[in-house]
Design a protein around this motif. Structure first.
Motif, PDB file in Angstrom:
ATOM      1  N   VAL A  28      -7.794  -0.402  -8.375  1.00 33.10           N
ATOM      2  CA  VAL A  28      -7.437  -1.602  -7.623  1.00 33.10           C
ATOM      3  C   VAL A  28      -6.071  -1.436  -6.968  1.00 33.10           C
ATOM      4  O   VAL A  28      -5.891  -1.784  -5.794  1.00 33.10           O
ATOM      5  CB  VAL A  28      -7.452  -2.848  -8.544  1.00 33.10           C
ATOM      6  N   ALA A  29      -5.113  -0.891  -7.690  1.00 36.02           N
ATOM      7  CA  ALA A  29      -3.764  -0.726  -7.147  1.00 36.02           C
ATOM      8  C   ALA A  29      -3.773   0.210  -5.940  1.00 36.02           C
ATOM      9  O   ALA A  29      -3.116  -0.066  -4.931  1.00 36.02           O
ATOM     10  CB  ALA A  29      -2.829  -0.197  -8.225  1.00 36.02           C
ATOM     11  N   ARG A  30      -4.525   1.292  -6.035  1.00 36.64           N
ATOM     12  CA  ARG A  30      -4.593   2.242  -4.924  1.00 36.64           C
ATOM     13  C   ARG A  30      -5.231   1.597  -3.692  1.00 36.64           C
ATOM     14  O   ARG A  30      -4.709   1.695  -2.584  1.00 36.64           O
ATOM     15  CB  ARG A  30      -5.392   3.475  -5.363  1.00 36.64           C
ATOM     16  N   GLU A  31      -6.335   0.894  -3.880  1.00 40.86           N
ATOM     17  CA  GLU A  31      -7.017   0.244  -2.757  1.00 40.86           C
ATOM     18  C   GLU A  31      -6.181  -0.900  -2.178  1.00 40.86           C
ATOM     19  O   GLU A  31      -6.151  -1.100  -0.964  1.00 40.86           O
ATOM     20  CB  GLU A  31      -8.395  -0.253  -3.183  1.00 40.86           C
ATOM     21  N   TYR A  32      -5.504  -1.654  -3.043  1.00 43.95           N
ATOM     22  CA  TYR A  32      -4.660  -2.749  -2.576  1.00 43.95           C
ATOM     23  C   TYR A  32      -3.483  -2.196  -1.773  1.00 43.95           C
ATOM     24  O   TYR A  32      -3.149  -2.722  -0.709  1.00 43.95           O
ATOM     25  CB  TYR A  32      -4.160  -3.572  -3.763  1.00 43.95           C
ATOM     26  N   ALA A  33      -2.869  -1.133  -2.272  1.00 44.81           N
ATOM     27  CA  ALA A  33      -1.738  -0.526  -1.566  1.00 44.81           C
ATOM     28  C   ALA A  33      -2.161  -0.009  -0.202  1.00 44.81           C
ATOM     29  O   ALA A  33      -1.439  -0.187   0.789  1.00 44.81           O
ATOM     30  CB  ALA A  33      -1.147   0.608  -2.406  1.00 44.81           C
ATOM     31  N   GLN A  34      -3.344   0.588  -0.113  1.00 40.25           N
ATOM     32  CA  GLN A  34      -3.828   1.091   1.168  1.00 40.25           C
ATOM     33  C   GLN A  34      -4.103  -0.064   2.140  1.00 40.25           C
ATOM     34  O   GLN A  34      -3.719  -0.011   3.308  1.00 40.25           O
ATOM     35  CB  GLN A  34      -5.103   1.926   0.982  1.00 40.25           C
ATOM     36  N   MET A  35      -4.736  -1.110   1.649  1.00 40.05           N
ATOM     37  CA  MET A  35      -5.025  -2.278   2.487  1.00 40.05           C
ATOM     38  C   MET A  35      -3.729  -2.910   2.980  1.00 40.05           C
ATOM     39  O   MET A  35      -3.584  -3.240   4.159  1.00 40.05           O
ATOM     40  CB  MET A  35      -5.844  -3.303   1.683  1.00 40.05           C
ATOM     41  N   LEU A  36      -2.760  -3.058   2.090  1.00 43.94           N
ATOM     42  CA  LEU A  36      -1.485  -3.660   2.455  1.00 43.94           C
ATOM     43  C   LEU A  36      -0.719  -2.770   3.431  1.00 43.94           C
ATOM     44  O   LEU A  36      -0.116  -3.275   4.384  1.00 43.94           O
ATOM     45  CB  LEU A  36      -0.661  -3.918   1.200  1.00 43.94           C
ATOM     46  N   THR A  37      -0.761  -1.466   3.236  1.00 46.48           N
ATOM     47  CA  THR A  37      -0.109  -0.526   4.158  1.00 46.48           C
ATOM     48  C   THR A  37      -0.692  -0.654   5.553  1.00 46.48           C
ATOM     49  O   THR A  37       0.049  -0.650   6.552  1.00 46.48           O
ATOM     50  CB  THR A  37      -0.264   0.925   3.648  1.00 46.48           C
ATOM     51  N   ASP A  38      -2.006  -0.788   5.633  1.00 40.82           N
ATOM     52  CA  ASP A  38      -2.656  -0.939   6.953  1.00 40.82           C
ATOM     53  C   ASP A  38      -2.181  -2.215   7.646  1.00 40.82           C
ATOM     54  O   ASP A  38      -1.888  -2.210   8.841  1.00 40.82           O
ATOM     55  CB  ASP A  38      -4.175  -0.949   6.798  1.00 40.82           C
ATOM     56  N   VAL A  39      -2.105  -3.321   6.918  1.00 45.20           N
ATOM     57  CA  VAL A  39      -1.661  -4.589   7.497  1.00 45.20           C
ATOM     58  C   VAL A  39      -0.194  -4.500   7.933  1.00 45.20           C
ATOM     59  O   VAL A  39       0.190  -4.983   8.989  1.00 45.20           O
ATOM     60  CB  VAL A  39      -1.876  -5.761   6.496  1.00 45.20           C
ATOM     61  N   ILE A  40       0.635  -3.861   7.108  1.00 40.34           N
ATOM     62  CA  ILE A  40       2.058  -3.722   7.429  1.00 40.34           C
ATOM     63  C   ILE A  40       2.235  -2.873   8.693  1.00 40.34           C
ATOM     64  O   ILE A  40       3.044  -3.203   9.561  1.00 40.34           O
ATOM     65  CB  ILE A  40       2.830  -3.117   6.228  1.00 40.34           C
TER      66      ILE A  40
END
Length: 170
Positions: free
Chosen positions: A152-164
């Motif tokens: 979950v942390a890896r997928e959340y970090a990737q999703m958040l990085t894309d939005v940022i």
């Protein structure tokens, strides 16, 4: 750390968390909604893992508590367990003499960590209230979070990085 009876919170590094919250606050409403939409499936998957672990946990009350697992739509991955939802069979209250059901939050820590003989907050002696003994590592919440948190942390970090990156906040 538990902030209320029957609530389970996961602690993280305060500096990193503060940085994350700062970034989330910089997002406009539309981008914040994207983060919420991206975090919701992760919350649902984590809730599913908790449900799977609850179904095989040794304390029989855990299956009752599983009814209270709810994934919440938030900017962070969030799953609520316990709370005031009434579960189980009715019993007669000593104080009010009415038929009541136990709130899920009252069962939360006993199903997670087991129980031993002792006295409660009112000084009443009790025997093992849950059929399993004490386990500091936890029976179902901690193992489920330990198992699934890296994914979950890896997928959340990737999703958040894309939005940022979309908003050029990096």
């Amino acid at each position: 750390m538990a902030t209320q009876q029957g609530k389970f919170a996961i602690e993280v590094d305060p500096v990193e968390f503060k940085s994350l919250i700062t970034v989330l606050r910089q997002l406009d409403k539309e981008q914040s909604a994207k983060v919420r939409d991206g975090a919701m499936p992760l919350s649902q998957r984590l809730a599913g893992q908790l449900l799977q672990f609850a179904m095989v946990a040794p304390a029989p009350q855990t299956k009752l508590l599983a009814q209270s697992i709810v994934a919440k739509r938030d900017r962070l991955v969030r799953v609520d367990v316990g709370g005031s939802k009434k579960v189980g069979r009715q019993y007669r209250s000593r104080d009010s003499k009415k038929l009541v059901k136990a709130p899920a939050g009252a069962l939360l820590w006993g199903t997670e960590y087991g129980s031993t003989a002792g006295t409660d907050s009112r000084g009443r002696a009790y025997t093992r209230r849950f059929s399993v003994g004490r386990n500091r590592g936890g029976y179902w919440i901690n193992p489920a979070v330990d198992f699934y948190a890296p994914v979950v942390a890896r997928e959340y970090a990737q999703m958040l990085t894309d939005v940022i990156k979309e908003n050029r906040l990096d």
